[in-house]
Design a protein around this motif. Structure first.
Motif: not given
Lengths: 317, 300
Positions: A150, A153-155, A157-158, A160-161, A167, A169-172
């Protein structure tokens, strides 16, 4: 009504149904990510790998959850590391590591034959053996895992997509992958007693695939998958109680039933829409006027082909 | 490009950058600059290192030596902020169950609340942008159910939603028809005029010549760069592509033939019956009113 309430008089059934619905829900939740990553085989492989850890934990007299959990988590990290090697794909890495790990368990069991019975329960599931302590551990793992999914969630989703773009866009991404591996290993450990090593993969994949068939929206897929997982666990337990068969098998069979219904429903829906479209939309005869022909053009250095007419249009007239 | 046309500080600067892996160097000692508000196309053959160059800017390609700076700050190996990225649409998993709105929301990650759901503010920013890109009515639709041009605009929206200073696009014109290519490049021109620096890769030389004010011919090194009218010559393109390339000009019309042994192929057409037709195309374009696009190109 007695049909529903009667089994609830038994403590073992109450424990069992609580465990089955909790495990069904959480397996279905992580199943969404597994299915969308096209890594369905990892659930199957990892449960086998954890079996090796479970056997080693018992022999070494370690706490089952800590020993098998650590083993499972290390197995996922190892799979990820090996899969990154260009010559070894993810499928082969899963095959090598999880089968080797399972073989460790089998080798130890064959050496110490006295453990055979408890490991049979691990392989095929033994819902009757769920104690209050097990139930607490299941509940905590389910709660923490659901909370982490929960919060991130956004991390998730991104990643997995599209992990590479995530990476950018800044997702670790590396941390997200490790966290997911930890959640997956934990869920598999607590699911072993309910589903059994051989059935966990189906518990993870089937509700998610069924939900995918029914919707094109990620949020709805998550909701539907969890709902189907909980429903599958509950109905599977009742089926197991009344037909006196293994709970792991009945949970999986109910989930398979859901999938067949969803698949047939979707197939009929598509046929209905195709039929409706064919009936409602008149077939257009595209007749190209004879004075229009394909004509290659070059506008300001931009070369292309388009329809061309030498006759004046109505506007020009 | 004279220094007086641009602010002194480049937005992106490569200084003797070597990129790749120990066993395979993709490019060596590359020095290159991209200035604010520039709209540049990176062209070159497959394997020239175009995508690696983009990924080096984005911090996901291994840099073995040298420096890359973004707005004066060193970004070697780290993802610079304020950059929007549009991947090749062929790399997208179209079966993934996400809606247009969910994809665009991913672009807000750095500025988002991190709540699982979209806030009212985020939703209105996304809807406004989708409306501007003329795909507002598809917000709830799954991405596979759109046309090629609409799909490209969805990913453009994801890249633009956080108001980047730099927009990087990998092959935005591949996999779409000629009309859509034209529309996409025209749209990028509009975005560029609003102050966004753009760097894109493409194989479509004629589209670059038509729409972009600056082109970088690249094959493991910068072969040439500048206005396509000046840079796109048979000599430069043949050196870039390591293959015969023919460029034909008639007035302000330029056409590059990138088919194998292009020179031979075109000699036949130009000297044959078709050559008259070619002349006709040139004159006919003037009456089609497409002049403004060429002027638009030279304004940058």
């Amino acid at each position: 009504m007695n049909f529903i309430t009667d089994p609830l008089k038994y403590e073992f059934f109450v424990h069992g149904i609580m465990a089955a619905s909790l495990v069904g829900g959480i397996c279905a939740l992580i199943g969404v990510y597994i299915v969308l990553r096209r890594m369905s085989y990892i659930g199957h492989g990892l449960s086998h790998a954890v079996f090796g850890g479970a056997v080693v934990s018992t022999v070494m007299q370690w706490n089952f959850y800590i020993g098998a959990g650590t083993w499972g988590f290390l197995s996922v990290l190892l799979i990820n590391a090996v899969a990154r090697k260009k010559k070894v794909g993810a499928d082969a890495a899963i095959g090598v590591i999880t089968t080797a790990s399972f073989a460790v368990g089998v080798a130890i069991i064959s050496r110490y034959r006295k453990f055979t019975k408890s490991f049979e329960a691990t392989l095929f599931g033994n819902i009757l053996g769920v104690t209050t302590e097990d139930l607490w551990i299941i509940a905590i793992v389910v709660l923490v895992s659901a909370l982490l999914i929960f919060v991130f969630y956004r991390q998730f989703l991104f990643t997995t997509f599209d992990a590479e773009v995530a990476r950018i866009y800044g997702v670790p991404v590396d941390w997200v992958e490790r966290l997911f591996s930890l959640i997956l290993a934990s869920v598999i450990i607590v699911s072993m007693q309910v589903m059994g090593v051989t059935m966990i993969a189906a518990g993870i994949i089937m509700p998610a695939v069924t939900a995918r068939v029914l919707t094109d929206n990620f949020n709805k897929m998550v909701f539907l998958s969890v709902l189907l997982g909980i429903l599958g666990g509950t109905l599977g337990m009742y089926t197991s109680f009344y037909f006196d068969v293994s709970s792991g098998a009945t949970i999986v069979l109910v989930a398979a039933g859901f999938f067949v219904i969803a698949y047939l429903y979707q197939m009929m829906r598509e046929k209905f829409w195709a039929f409706k479209q064919a009936r409602d939309v008149p077939v257009l005869k595209e007749e190209t006027p004879t004075h229009i022909h394909l004509h290659d053009e070059s506008h300001s250095g931009f070369y292309h082909v388009h329809e061309h007419s030498h006759e004046k249009s109505e506007d020009q007239e | 490009m004279s220094s007086s046309e641009h602010p002194p500080q480049p937005l992106i600067s490569f200084s003797k950058v070597t990129c790749g892996y120990k066993e395979k160097i993709v490019f060596k000692d590359l020095s290159l600059m991209l200035f604010p508000r520039q709209f540049a196309g990176l062209v070159g053959p497959s394997g020239a290192g175009k995508s690696t160059l983009l990924k080096a800017i984005l911090g996901i390609s291994p840099i073995l030596s040298g420096n890359i700076t973004f707005a004066g700050k060193q970004v070697n190996g780290s993802v610079p902020p304020d950059v929007g990225y549009v991947p090749q649409i062929e790399t997208v998993d179209w079966d993934f169950p996400v809606t247009v709105e969910q994809v665009v929301a991913m672009g807000l990650y750095r500025k988002s609340t991190r709540l699982p759901w979209l806030t009212g503010g985020e939703r209105s920013v996304i809807r406004e942008l989708l409306d501007r890109l003329n795909i507002g009515h598809y917000a709830e639709r799954q991405i596979k159910l759109l046309s090629g041009g609409e799909q490209q605009r969805v990913f453009l929206a994801r890249a633009l939603v956080a108001n980047p200073k730099l927009l990087i696009l990998d092959e935005p014109t591949s996999g779409v028809d000629v009309k859509t290519q034209h529309a996409i490049l025209h749209l990028l021109g509009e975005i560029n005029r609003k102050g966004v620096t753009i760097l894109l890769t493409t194989h479509d030389l004629n589209a670059v010549a038509r729409h972009l004010p600056w082109v970088i011919c690249f094959n493991q090194k910068v072969v040439a760069q500048g206005d396509p009218d000046e840079v796109f010559t048979s000599e430069v393109l043949s050196r870039t592509y390591q293959s015969d390339m023919a460029v034909f000009r008639q007035g302000d019309v330029m056409m590059v033939d990138d088919s194998p042994k292009a020179g031979h192929h075109f000699a036949k057409h130009v000297h044959g019956a078709d050559s008259q037709d070619y002349g006709h195309h040139h004159t006919s374009h003037e009456s089609h009113g497409h002049h403004e696009s060429n002027e638009e190109r030279h304004r940058h």
